[in-house]
Design a protein around this motif. Sequence first.
Motif, PDB file in Angstrom:
ATOM      1  N   LYS A 166       0.840  -1.199   0.000  1.00 49.57           N
ATOM      2  CA  LYS A 166       0.000   0.000   0.000  1.00 49.57           C
ATOM      3  C   LYS A 166       0.879   1.255   0.000  1.00 49.57           C
ATOM      4  N   ALA A 167       1.966   1.231   0.757  1.00 46.60           N
ATOM      5  CA  ALA A 167       2.877   2.379   0.787  1.00 46.60           C
ATOM      6  C   ALA A 167       3.478   2.627  -0.587  1.00 46.60           C
ATOM      7  N   VAL A 168       3.827   1.553  -1.294  1.00 42.09           N
ATOM      8  CA  VAL A 168       4.377   1.696  -2.645  1.00 42.09           C
ATOM      9  C   VAL A 168       3.321   2.290  -3.576  1.00 42.09           C
ATOM     10  N   GLU A 169       2.084   1.820  -3.468  1.00 41.63           N
ATOM     11  CA  GLU A 169       0.995   2.353  -4.300  1.00 41.63           C
ATOM     12  C   GLU A 169       0.794   3.852  -4.046  1.00 41.63           C
ATOM     13  N   VAL A 170       0.758   4.235  -2.775  1.00 40.40           N
ATOM     14  CA  VAL A 170       0.552   5.642  -2.420  1.00 40.40           C
ATOM     15  C   VAL A 170       1.711   6.493  -2.938  1.00 40.40           C
ATOM     16  N   ASP A 171       2.935   5.970  -2.772  1.00 39.10           N
ATOM     17  CA  ASP A 171       4.084   6.729  -3.257  1.00 39.10           C
ATOM     18  C   ASP A 171       4.073   6.837  -4.780  1.00 39.10           C
ATOM     19  N   ASP A 172       3.694   5.755  -5.462  1.00 35.93           N
ATOM     20  CA  ASP A 172       3.616   5.810  -6.923  1.00 35.93           C
ATOM     21  C   ASP A 172       2.595   6.856  -7.376  1.00 35.93           C
ATOM     22  N   LYS A 173       1.497   6.942  -6.661  1.00 34.46           N
ATOM     23  CA  LYS A 173       0.436   7.878  -7.039  1.00 34.46           C
ATOM     24  C   LYS A 173       0.792   9.315  -6.694  1.00 34.46           C
ATOM     25  N   TYR A 174       1.325   9.558  -5.480  1.00 34.02           N
ATOM     26  CA  TYR A 174       1.541  10.927  -5.016  1.00 34.02           C
ATOM     27  C   TYR A 174       3.013  11.366  -5.026  1.00 34.02           C
ATOM     28  N   LYS A 175       3.926  10.462  -5.366  1.00 36.89           N
ATOM     29  CA  LYS A 175       5.363  10.767  -5.447  1.00 36.89           C
ATOM     30  C   LYS A 175       5.893  11.400  -4.155  1.00 36.89           C
ATOM     31  N   ILE A 176       5.524  10.804  -3.028  1.00 39.49           N
ATOM     32  CA  ILE A 176       5.894  11.348  -1.715  1.00 39.49           C
ATOM     33  C   ILE A 176       7.410  11.341  -1.509  1.00 39.49           C
ATOM     34  N   ILE A 177       8.064  10.259  -1.873  1.00 45.51           N
ATOM     35  CA  ILE A 177       9.522  10.168  -1.672  1.00 45.51           C
ATOM     36  C   ILE A 177      10.236  11.209  -2.525  1.00 45.51           C
ATOM     37  N   ASP A 178       9.843  11.326  -3.799  1.00 47.47           N
ATOM     38  CA  ASP A 178      10.486  12.321  -4.672  1.00 47.47           C
ATOM     39  C   ASP A 178      10.263  13.738  -4.148  1.00 47.47           C
ATOM     40  N   LYS A 179       9.034  14.016  -3.706  1.00 48.34           N
ATOM     41  CA  LYS A 179       8.742  15.359  -3.190  1.00 48.34           C
ATOM     42  C   LYS A 179       9.516  15.639  -1.901  1.00 48.34           C
ATOM     43  N   THR A 180       9.647  14.625  -1.058  1.00 50.98           N
ATOM     44  CA  THR A 180      10.391  14.790   0.190  1.00 50.98           C
ATOM     45  C   THR A 180      11.865  15.045  -0.098  1.00 50.98           C
ATOM     46  N   LYS A 181      12.432  14.295  -1.041  1.00 47.13           N
ATOM     47  CA  LYS A 181      13.833  14.503  -1.418  1.00 47.13           C
ATOM     48  C   LYS A 181      14.024  15.921  -1.970  1.00 47.13           C
ATOM     49  N   ALA A 182      13.117  16.347  -2.841  1.00 45.55           N
ATOM     50  CA  ALA A 182      13.230  17.687  -3.433  1.00 45.55           C
ATOM     51  C   ALA A 182      13.124  18.763  -2.355  1.00 45.55           C
ATOM     52  N   ALA A 183      12.182  18.600  -1.425  1.00 52.31           N
ATOM     53  CA  ALA A 183      12.027  19.587  -0.348  1.00 52.31           C
ATOM     54  C   ALA A 183      13.274  19.628   0.533  1.00 52.31           C
ATOM     55  N   ALA A 184      13.825  18.466   0.838  1.00 53.42           N
ATOM     56  CA  ALA A 184      15.042  18.432   1.660  1.00 53.42           C
ATOM     57  C   ALA A 184      16.195  19.086   0.927  1.00 53.42           C
ATOM     58  N   SER A 185      16.317  18.827  -0.361  1.00 54.55           N
ATOM     59  CA  SER A 185      17.386  19.427  -1.161  1.00 54.55           C
ATOM     60  C   SER A 185      17.238  20.947  -1.211  1.00 54.55           C
ATOM     61  N   GLU A 186      16.022  21.420  -1.423  1.00 55.77           N
ATOM     62  CA  GLU A 186      15.773  22.863  -1.455  1.00 55.77           C
ATOM     63  C   GLU A 186      16.070  23.510  -0.099  1.00 55.77           C
ATOM     64  N   THR A 187      15.704  22.831   0.969  1.00 58.06           N
ATOM     65  CA  THR A 187      15.959  23.367   2.314  1.00 58.06           C
ATOM     66  C   THR A 187      17.458  23.479   2.565  1.00 58.06           C
ATOM     67  N   ILE A 188      18.198  22.453   2.189  1.00 58.51           N
ATOM     68  CA  ILE A 188      19.653  22.480   2.376  1.00 58.51           C
ATOM     69  C   ILE A 188      20.276  23.581   1.522  1.00 58.51           C
ATOM     70  N   SER A 189      19.817  23.718   0.295  1.00 60.91           N
ATOM     71  CA  SER A 189      20.337  24.757  -0.592  1.00 60.91           C
ATOM     72  C   SER A 189      20.060  26.149  -0.018  1.00 60.91           C
ATOM     73  N   ALA A 190      18.842  26.355   0.479  1.00 60.45           N
ATOM     74  CA  ALA A 190      18.495  27.655   1.064  1.00 60.45           C
ATOM     75  C   ALA A 190      19.327  27.926   2.316  1.00 60.45           C
ATOM     76  N   ALA A 191      19.547  26.901   3.129  1.00 60.19           N
ATOM     77  CA  ALA A 191      20.362  27.067   4.338  1.00 60.19           C
ATOM     78  C   ALA A 191      21.802  27.404   3.970  1.00 60.19           C
ATOM     79  N   ASN A 192      22.336  26.759   2.938  1.00 63.54           N
ATOM     80  CA  ASN A 192      23.693  27.062   2.488  1.00 63.54           C
ATOM     81  C   ASN A 192      23.813  28.495   1.970  1.00 63.54           C
ATOM     82  N   LYS A 193      22.815  28.925   1.198  1.00 65.75           N
ATOM     83  CA  LYS A 193      22.823  30.304   0.684  1.00 65.75           C
ATOM     84  C   LYS A 193      22.763  31.316   1.827  1.00 65.75           C
TER      85      LYS A 193
END
Length: 175
Positions: free
Chosen positions: A109-136
């Motif tokens: 079910k977790a895989v299905e939800v992630d496939d549908k809503y791309k939670i892992i990809d969005k979380t990775k992108a948000a973490a990357s953006e947060t780190i980039s903003a903190a570095n700036k």
Amino acid sequence: MDRQVAIKQAVNQIDNFEQGAQRAGGIKVMGAAAAAGGAIGAVTMGGVIAPVALAAGAAYATSKDDKIGEFARAAGNTTIDAYKKVSDYNEKHQVTDKVKRAAVGAYQKAVEVDDKYKIIDKTKAAASETISAANKLNEKHQITSKISKAFVSGLSTLADKLDPPSKEKDDAPKK
């Protein structure tokens, strides 16, 4: 050491172990006491050394003819009884199979939800953006540099307070 002496010592050690195991009430009691000791060590102290030491100590204690030996044997027998009861309950109610099925279902079910809503990809992108903003932010305001300097200054002040310069150094002629 010659071969015959080594063989005799090995045979004596085996005899000692067998006698200890008989005093313990059998290998199962020794093993169960060791399992209980190891589990207690893992839960209370973590790591590897403490659980192994407690397991070995509990197994050894079962072979002693004193109160500690009685306690260790009782712990071993209680562990055996508890294991039997849990095994019987599991066999009757199929708990292990139900837990496995539930875990597989939850994962699917977790895989299905992630496939549908791309939670892992969005979380990775948000973490990357947060780190980039903190570095700036850090580059712009030199935050880590300022914190490091303040920390070193604080440690230096603390060191001076704890170990003030001696009078001999103060009275020495300056060059």
